[in-house]
Enzyme design. Structure first.
Site, PDB file in Angstrom:
ATOM      1  N   LYS A  74       5.369   6.620   6.660  1.00  0.00           N
ATOM      2  CA  LYS A  74       4.661   6.137   5.437  1.00  0.00           C
ATOM      3  C   LYS A  74       3.940   4.911   6.375  1.00  0.00           C
ATOM      4  O   LYS A  74       4.026   3.909   7.334  1.00  0.00           O
ATOM      5  CB  LYS A  74       5.815   4.154   4.538  1.00  0.00           C
ATOM      6  CG  LYS A  74       5.091   3.708   3.264  1.00  0.00           C
ATOM      7  CD  LYS A  74       5.593   2.930   3.046  1.00  0.00           C
ATOM      8  CE  LYS A  74       5.363   2.176   1.927  1.00  0.00           C
ATOM      9  NZ  LYS A  74       6.484   1.278   0.687  1.00  0.00           N
ATOM     10  N   SER A 149       5.987   2.125  -3.866  1.00  0.00           N
ATOM     11  CA  SER A 149       5.220   2.217  -3.204  1.00  0.00           C
ATOM     12  C   SER A 149       4.551   3.400  -1.985  1.00  0.00           C
ATOM     13  O   SER A 149       3.796   4.156  -1.485  1.00  0.00           O
ATOM     14  CB  SER A 149       4.966   0.834  -2.789  1.00  0.00           C
ATOM     15  OG  SER A 149       5.774   0.446  -1.320  1.00  0.00           O
ATOM     16  N   SER A 173      11.073   1.306  -4.125  1.00  0.00           N
ATOM     17  CA  SER A 173       9.434   1.597  -3.085  1.00  0.00           C
ATOM     18  C   SER A 173      10.177   3.546  -2.360  1.00  0.00           C
ATOM     19  O   SER A 173       9.469   3.811  -2.229  1.00  0.00           O
ATOM     20  CB  SER A 173       9.209   1.121  -1.992  1.00  0.00           C
ATOM     21  OG  SER A 173       8.089  -0.294  -3.228  1.00  0.00           O
TER      22      SER A 173
END
EC number: 3.5.1.-
Length: 467
Positions: A74, A149, A173
């Protein structure tokens, strides 16, 4: 080109020299290029990845540890290779030379930096509809959200662009995008994984987490990140006691999700699992008291500290002014314009509501003699991109963020481990995930239970590449 399988299977193929590391890497690169429309990846270095693969092949150690396995990180996690931007304009060129410890441990085991995953801007949302870097698309249906996310990592793993990935999870997330994309997502006990050199939201709640194709892949990555090399013994289904807190977690489910949950529970019961229907007392009240006050209060303080430590040329004001996603801008600006959480509210949340929530979970598990609890990861499946603020769910207009995180938020606030496993596809071929949560520090036991449930459920689908 080689057939892309799971991380665990790929390691075995590399060990047996069924194919070279370079052949594996070239196949993954080709898949990434074919899937650009998903917008799952923010940054890549294909030439660097090829050089690393050739070096591994020369040394002959492919398949040892994680040697030769490209991973997706990420974009808020420092790798030392890709920008650590949290997908926001002010940090788009922020490239720390020193990787985070979670990345360093994986690289030390031989993993390769495969790509940086696109994400919801600054991790402050669950759709991954980023106005700065573009929306990430769900590989099962490109018109739909992948969740967030860590949406780019989940989309990359689901479409087999990368063999596994590392996201971060503040309140949903890792597990939510895993569920919406049909892969496995693991949030560990808070503190099990190092959290340094990661752009933060809330230190009380933030943790790196794993997104992978199967539980066996999660186990491999968890063992390396956590530094617990011992093998996890298998767990028989017969004799497991799993709680079903039907009030709250099973309220107001999408019809397809409700059917998936009912079918999964019946299947597991037929295979010997004992289900205990018992609700967690005062859960909604305690969770509301501990959730938003902590995250919203800590966010500006934590981000300012990160910038002071690692990005001296960019101010907190620069970051806030540069935000492009309206939903994120609204949250961030509220913390500046006098609507922020007070210190008293924060202290009450962190030192009263949160400990009471943790104690409630402990008492619930003890009273009912539970190994885990089981519930749908999200009350609804993936919805169209663009519904960032509100979504119609069962005929009612609801806050998008709140309905999607409802089920996974309580254990996040309590710091507990959670594992989301895909259980089926709806008639529209959208994945449904179910989550098991355990008590703090029961991570290895929870993964063993998850492996047993996964085998019994038998989900064998993957998204493939976009047309």
């Amino acid at each position: 080109m080689v057939a892309i399988t799971s991380l665990a299977q790929s390691l075995e193929h590399l060990k047996r020299k069924d194919y070279s590391c370079l052949e594996l890497v070239e196949t993954l690169i080709a898949r990434c290029e074919a899937a650009k429309s998903l917008n799952a990846l923010l940054a890549t270095d294909w030439d660097g990845l090829r050089r690393s693969a050739k070096k591994i092949d020369r040394h002959g150690n492919a398949g040892v540890g994680l040697c030769g396995i490209p991973l997706c990180f990420k974009a808020n996690i420092a790798t030392g290779v890709f920008p650590t931007s949290a997908a926001t304009p002010a940090l788009i060129n922020h490239l720390p030379k020193i990787p985070s410890r979670v990345a360093e441990r994986l690289f030390s085991a031989g993993a390769l930096p495969g790509a940086s995953g696109n994400m919801h801007e600054l991790s402050f949302g669950i759709t991954s509809n980023n106005y700065a870097t573009g929306a990430v698309r769900n590989p099962w249906n490109p018109d739909l959200i992948p969740g967030g996310s860590s949406g780019g990592v989940a989309a990359a793993v689901a479409s087999r662009l990368m063999l596994g990935g590392i996201g971060t999870d503040t309140g949903a997330s890792v597990r939510l995008p895993a569920a919406l994309c049909g892969v496995v997502g693991f949030r560990p006990t808070l503190g099990r994984y190092p959290g340094d050199r990661i752009i933060p939201v809330s230190p009380t709640r933030d943790t790196p987490g794993i997104i992978a194709q199967c539980v066996a892949d999660v186990v491999i990555l968890d063992r390396i990140i956590s530094g617990t090399p011992e093998r996890i013994p298998p767990v028989p289904l017969k004799g497991l006691r799993i709680g079903l807190p039907t009030t709250y977690f099973y309220d107001d489910l999408d019809a397809d999700v409700a059917l998936a949950a009912e079918t999964t529970i019946r299947l597991l019961a037929n295979k010997g699992v004992t289900f205990v229907e018992a609700n967690i007392p005062h859960l909604d009240e305690l969770n509301k008291g501990a959730s938003f006050p902590v995250a919203l209060y800590e966010f500006p303080h934590a981000l300012k500290q990160y910038l002071d430590d690692f990005v001296k040329t960019v101010s907190f004001s620069d970051v806030i002014k540069g935000i492009r996603s309206p939903d994120v801008a609204n949250i961030a600006n509220a913390q500046i314009d006098g609507h922020q959480i007070s210190k008293a509210e924060y202290e009450l949340a962190r030192h009263s509501f949160r400990p009471r929530l943790q104690a409630t979970y402990r008492n619930y598990f003890k009273l009912n003699r539970l190994d885990a609890i089981l519930f749908p990861t999200a009350p609804l499946v993936a919805r169209p991109i663009g519904q960032d603020s509100s979504v119609i769910h069962n005929g009612t207009m609801l806050d998008t963020f709140k309905i999607y995180v409802r089920n996974v938020d309580p254990s996040s606030n309590a710091g507990l481990p959670g594992l989301s496993i895909p259980v089926c596809l709806t008639p529209d071929r959208l994945p449904v995930g179910m989550e098991i949560d355990g008590l703090a520090d029961s991570d290895q036991r929870l993964l063993a239970i998850g492996g047993a449930l996964e085998e019994a459920i038998g989900f064998r689908y993957f998204a493939g590449l976009p047309n």
